[in-house]
Motif scaffolding. Structure first.
Motif, PDB file in Angstrom:
ATOM      1  N   GLY A  16       0.809  -1.212   0.000  1.00 40.25           N
ATOM      2  CA  GLY A  16       0.000   0.000   0.000  1.00 40.25           C
ATOM      3  C   GLY A  16       0.841   1.259   0.000  1.00 40.25           C
ATOM      4  O   GLY A  16       0.464   2.264  -0.619  1.00 40.25           O
ATOM      5  N   GLY A  17       1.970   1.229   0.686  1.00 42.59           N
ATOM      6  CA  GLY A  17       2.850   2.393   0.677  1.00 42.59           C
ATOM      7  C   GLY A  17       3.352   2.722  -0.715  1.00 42.59           C
ATOM      8  O   GLY A  17       3.419   3.899  -1.103  1.00 42.59           O
ATOM      9  N   PHE A  18       3.701   1.702  -1.480  1.00 42.57           N
ATOM     10  CA  PHE A  18       4.121   1.930  -2.867  1.00 42.57           C
ATOM     11  C   PHE A  18       2.984   2.519  -3.694  1.00 42.57           C
ATOM     12  O   PHE A  18       3.196   3.440  -4.501  1.00 42.57           O
ATOM     13  CB  PHE A  18       4.607   0.622  -3.490  1.00 42.57           C
ATOM     14  CG  PHE A  18       6.027   0.279  -3.163  1.00 42.57           C
ATOM     15  CD1 PHE A  18       7.074   1.061  -3.635  1.00 42.57           C
ATOM     16  CD2 PHE A  18       6.338  -0.815  -2.380  1.00 42.57           C
ATOM     17  CE1 PHE A  18       8.392   0.751  -3.337  1.00 42.57           C
ATOM     18  CE2 PHE A  18       7.649  -1.134  -2.067  1.00 42.57           C
ATOM     19  CZ  PHE A  18       8.680  -0.347  -2.541  1.00 42.57           C
ATOM     20  N   LEU A  19       1.775   2.007  -3.521  1.00 41.67           N
ATOM     21  CA  LEU A  19       0.634   2.517  -4.283  1.00 41.67           C
ATOM     22  C   LEU A  19       0.351   3.975  -3.951  1.00 41.67           C
ATOM     23  O   LEU A  19       0.168   4.808  -4.848  1.00 41.67           O
ATOM     24  CB  LEU A  19      -0.600   1.660  -3.997  1.00 41.67           C
ATOM     25  CG  LEU A  19      -0.757   0.368  -4.790  1.00 41.67           C
ATOM     26  CD1 LEU A  19      -2.004  -0.381  -4.330  1.00 41.67           C
ATOM     27  CD2 LEU A  19      -0.835   0.647  -6.283  1.00 41.67           C
ATOM     28  N   VAL A  20       0.277   4.285  -2.666  1.00 41.13           N
ATOM     29  CA  VAL A  20      -0.013   5.663  -2.261  1.00 41.13           C
ATOM     30  C   VAL A  20       1.094   6.599  -2.733  1.00 41.13           C
ATOM     31  O   VAL A  20       0.822   7.694  -3.256  1.00 41.13           O
ATOM     32  CB  VAL A  20      -0.191   5.738  -0.733  1.00 41.13           C
ATOM     33  CG1 VAL A  20      -0.319   7.185  -0.276  1.00 41.13           C
ATOM     34  CG2 VAL A  20      -1.421   4.953  -0.296  1.00 41.13           C
ATOM     35  N   GLY A  21       2.345   6.187  -2.577  1.00 45.62           N
ATOM     36  CA  GLY A  21       3.451   7.025  -3.024  1.00 45.62           C
ATOM     37  C   GLY A  21       3.414   7.292  -4.522  1.00 45.62           C
ATOM     38  O   GLY A  21       3.657   8.418  -4.965  1.00 45.62           O
ATOM     39  N   ALA A  22       3.089   6.263  -5.309  1.00 48.20           N
ATOM     40  CA  ALA A  22       3.020   6.441  -6.758  1.00 48.20           C
ATOM     41  C   ALA A  22       1.887   7.387  -7.143  1.00 48.20           C
ATOM     42  O   ALA A  22       2.031   8.212  -8.049  1.00 48.20           O
ATOM     43  CB  ALA A  22       2.833   5.086  -7.435  1.00 48.20           C
ATOM     44  N   ALA A  23       0.753   7.283  -6.464  1.00 47.90           N
ATOM     45  CA  ALA A  23      -0.388   8.155  -6.759  1.00 47.90           C
ATOM     46  C   ALA A  23      -0.069   9.611  -6.436  1.00 47.90           C
ATOM     47  O   ALA A  23      -0.374  10.528  -7.217  1.00 47.90           O
ATOM     48  CB  ALA A  23      -1.610   7.689  -5.974  1.00 47.90           C
ATOM     49  N   VAL A  24       0.558   9.852  -5.289  1.00 47.37           N
ATOM     50  CA  VAL A  24       0.907  11.219  -4.895  1.00 47.37           C
ATOM     51  C   VAL A  24       1.962  11.796  -5.836  1.00 47.37           C
ATOM     52  O   VAL A  24       1.883  12.959  -6.247  1.00 47.37           O
ATOM     53  CB  VAL A  24       1.400  11.246  -3.438  1.00 47.37           C
ATOM     54  CG1 VAL A  24       1.852  12.649  -3.047  1.00 47.37           C
ATOM     55  CG2 VAL A  24       0.295  10.773  -2.494  1.00 47.37           C
ATOM     56  N   LEU A  25       2.947  10.987  -6.203  1.00 48.34           N
ATOM     57  CA  LEU A  25       4.006  11.455  -7.096  1.00 48.34           C
ATOM     58  C   LEU A  25       3.441  11.832  -8.462  1.00 48.34           C
ATOM     59  O   LEU A  25       3.818  12.859  -9.040  1.00 48.34           O
ATOM     60  CB  LEU A  25       5.073  10.375  -7.242  1.00 48.34           C
ATOM     61  CG  LEU A  25       6.245  10.696  -8.176  1.00 48.34           C
ATOM     62  CD1 LEU A  25       7.004  11.924  -7.687  1.00 48.34           C
ATOM     63  CD2 LEU A  25       7.184   9.499  -8.289  1.00 48.34           C
ATOM     64  N   SER A  26       2.529  11.023  -8.981  1.00 41.63           N
ATOM     65  CA  SER A  26       1.927  11.329 -10.280  1.00 41.63           C
ATOM     66  C   SER A  26       1.145  12.641 -10.229  1.00 41.63           C
ATOM     67  O   SER A  26       1.230  13.463 -11.140  1.00 41.63           O
ATOM     68  CB  SER A  26       1.011  10.174 -10.702  1.00 41.63           C
ATOM     69  OG  SER A  26       0.343  10.483 -11.903  1.00 41.63           O
ATOM     70  N   TRP A  27       0.393  12.843  -9.151  1.00 39.53           N
ATOM     71  CA  TRP A  27      -0.375  14.090  -9.007  1.00 39.53           C
ATOM     72  C   TRP A  27       0.554  15.291  -8.888  1.00 39.53           C
ATOM     73  O   TRP A  27       0.289  16.350  -9.458  1.00 39.53           O
ATOM     74  CB  TRP A  27      -1.279  13.980  -7.784  1.00 39.53           C
ATOM     75  CG  TRP A  27      -2.150  15.173  -7.567  1.00 39.53           C
ATOM     76  CD1 TRP A  27      -3.246  15.547  -8.287  1.00 39.53           C
ATOM     77  CD2 TRP A  27      -1.996  16.177  -6.547  1.00 39.53           C
ATOM     78  NE1 TRP A  27      -3.780  16.704  -7.780  1.00 39.53           N
ATOM     79  CE2 TRP A  27      -3.038  17.117  -6.710  1.00 39.53           C
ATOM     80  CE3 TRP A  27      -1.077  16.362  -5.508  1.00 39.53           C
ATOM     81  CZ2 TRP A  27      -3.194  18.221  -5.882  1.00 39.53           C
ATOM     82  CZ3 TRP A  27      -1.230  17.467  -4.678  1.00 39.53           C
ATOM     83  CH2 TRP A  27      -2.272  18.382  -4.865  1.00 39.53           C
ATOM     84  N   GLN A  28       1.630  15.143  -8.152  1.00 37.66           N
ATOM     85  CA  GLN A  28       2.591  16.243  -8.022  1.00 37.66           C
ATOM     86  C   GLN A  28       3.197  16.595  -9.372  1.00 37.66           C
ATOM     87  O   GLN A  28       3.341  17.774  -9.717  1.00 37.66           O
ATOM     88  CB  GLN A  28       3.692  15.851  -7.043  1.00 37.66           C
ATOM     89  CG  GLN A  28       4.731  16.947  -6.837  1.00 37.66           C
ATOM     90  CD  GLN A  28       5.886  16.504  -5.967  1.00 37.66           C
ATOM     91  OE1 GLN A  28       6.109  15.308  -5.791  1.00 37.66           O
ATOM     92  NE2 GLN A  28       6.614  17.442  -5.406  1.00 37.66           N
TER      93      GLN A  28
END
Length: 437
Positions: free
Chosen positions: A239-251
């Motif tokens: 889940g940490g990888f998923l959340v991090g990837a989602a936030v990075l893409s939005w940024q």
């Protein structure tokens, strides 16, 4: 006054309207042309009209691409695809990671609500739960479980707001606050929730898998190895990888870059050279630290009490713990050698001595995925060992050996940096935006 020529010269701007002239010309539907010339594409007035129409159509497409780019958070004039290539809307708009992260957080948040309401099932928090999460081990379940549930449910709402083409567009302090919250949750799930037993299982996995059909190691109860706490640690890491990837893409999309690769233009050669320089330094640290750890464990296997007293060495041999240490040491040595490949030629092309695949290019993900998994696990394990009160009260354990454990968080960070540098060096043009470098 000299007489006018019989046949006027032929030019694309003023094509002749008379029959073909002498033998040095050829007949075309547009009149007489020299043999070495090519026929114009249309009559004198048509090219101008067609050019105007083409320019008008190009301008309409450009305005449409600009509007699409603005809606997706891209720079004006870019629709998220290379010139001449079909744009990939999913990659430009953030793809599926935002929705997957939202679904993961919402599901796990509901599970945490169950822990809160029933008072059972909480997998972290010390000996009672079998967990060894470094930060959560000292927090009672009746406090940690509702906090866990609240953070996860809030995370599901946040990453859902970042997902897709209709993601929220914030600026200033609200944007910084949302990014801080998202990255804090992602890092906590990757390095604070997992403990040392996840790394231990990773190191013992080859021995457990190969020895299971033969009943070796003896006395292993696999139901206690893959317990509830360990499964939740692995689930939190994913889940940490998923959340991090989602936030990075939005940024990335918020600053006008490609949500898939992060480029906002072709990367110059000087920037790539700087990346290679700091990646080499990080790789050196990621190679040396695991070797320092493995030396002592292999020495114990050989009967050398390196860093411990002879009483502890004798106990390790009698209990069989020396073999577990040797297994982890072997895992560390193999990992160090593979890490070295991140800056070597054989890390890009398979060596000649390897059958079947010799000379073929190493797939980038074949190196990136294992290293991306190991780096947070090593960091979490090092943090768990260093913050464990029992670790600092071991008898017969030297300070030098303690230092090899204290360096584990640095090992995790160095491996992450080295892996990222390898990824940047080997990546090709983005399939979503077409940018290079």
């Amino acid at each position: 006054m000299s007489p006018a020529p019989t046949t006027p010269p032929s030019t694309p701007a003023d094509p002749p309207r008379t029959p073909p002239g002498p033998a040095h010309t050829s007949t075309t539907p547009f009149g007489a042309l020299p043999r070495h010339a090519s026929a114009p594409k249309d009559t004198a007035g048509a090219p101008s009209r067609r050019t105007d129409a083409s320019e008008e159509a190009t301008d309409v497409r450009s305005r449409h691409a600009t509007a699409s780019g603005d809606r997706a958070g891209l720079p004006s004039g870019r629709a998220g695809a290379a010139p001449g290539a079909a744009p990939r809307g999913g990659a430009v708009a953030g793809g599926w990671t935002g929705y997957a992260a939202a679904a993961w957080a919402a599901t796990y948040g509901v599970v945490a609500l169950f822990w809160t309401m029933t008072g059972t099932g909480y997998p972290f928090g010390g000996p009672a739960s079998g967990g060894d999460a470094p930060v959560l081990r000292g927090i009672p379940a009746e406090i940690a479980a509702p906090v866990f549930a609240g953070v996860l449910l809030a995370t599901s709402v946040a990453v859902l707001a970042m997902a897709g083409r209709h993601a929220v567009r914030l600026r200033g302090l609200p944007r910084a606050a949302l990014l801080t919250f998202g990255y804090a949750v992602a890092l906590s799930l990757m390095v604070l929730v997992p403990g040392a037993d996840l790394l231990a299982l990773t190191g013992y996995a080859p021995m457990l898998i190969l020895g299971a059909p033969f009943g070796w190691p003896k006395g292993i109860d696999y139901s206690t190895v893959f317990d509830w706490s360990l499964l939740n640690q692995a689930w939190s890491l994913a889940g940490g990888f998923l959340v991090g990837a989602a936030v990075l893409s939005w940024q990335r999309r918020g600053r006008g870059a490609c949500g898939r690769c992060g480029r906002d233009g072709d990367v110059p050669a000087a920037a790539r050279a700087r990346t290679a320089a700091w990646a080499r330094r990080a790789t050196a640290a990621a190679v040396v630290i695991p070797l320092l750890y493995s030396v002592s464990r292999l020495a114990w296997l050989a009967g050398i009490p390196l860093g411990i007293d002879r009483a502890m060495l004798r106990g390790l041999h009698e209990s069989g713990g020396v073999w577990a240490g040797a297994g982890l040491a072997t895992f560390a040595v193999v990992g160090a050698v593979l890490t070295l490949g991140l800056v070597q030629r054989w890390g890009e092309v398979f060596p000649r001595w390897m059958p079947v695949i010799a000379g073929r290019r190493v797939p980038v993900l074949l190196a990136v995925i294992p290293a991306a998994y190991v780096s947070p696990v090593v960091f979490a394990a090092g943090l768990g060992i260093v913050t464990s009160p029992a670790m600092w009260h071991l008898t017969g354990y030297s300070t030098v050996l303690m230092i090899t454990h204290v360096l584990w968080p640095l090992w995790g960070v160095a491996l992450a940096v080295a892996t990222y540098g390898y990824h940047l060096r080997r990546r090709t043009a983005c399939r979503a935006c077409g940018r290079k470098g």
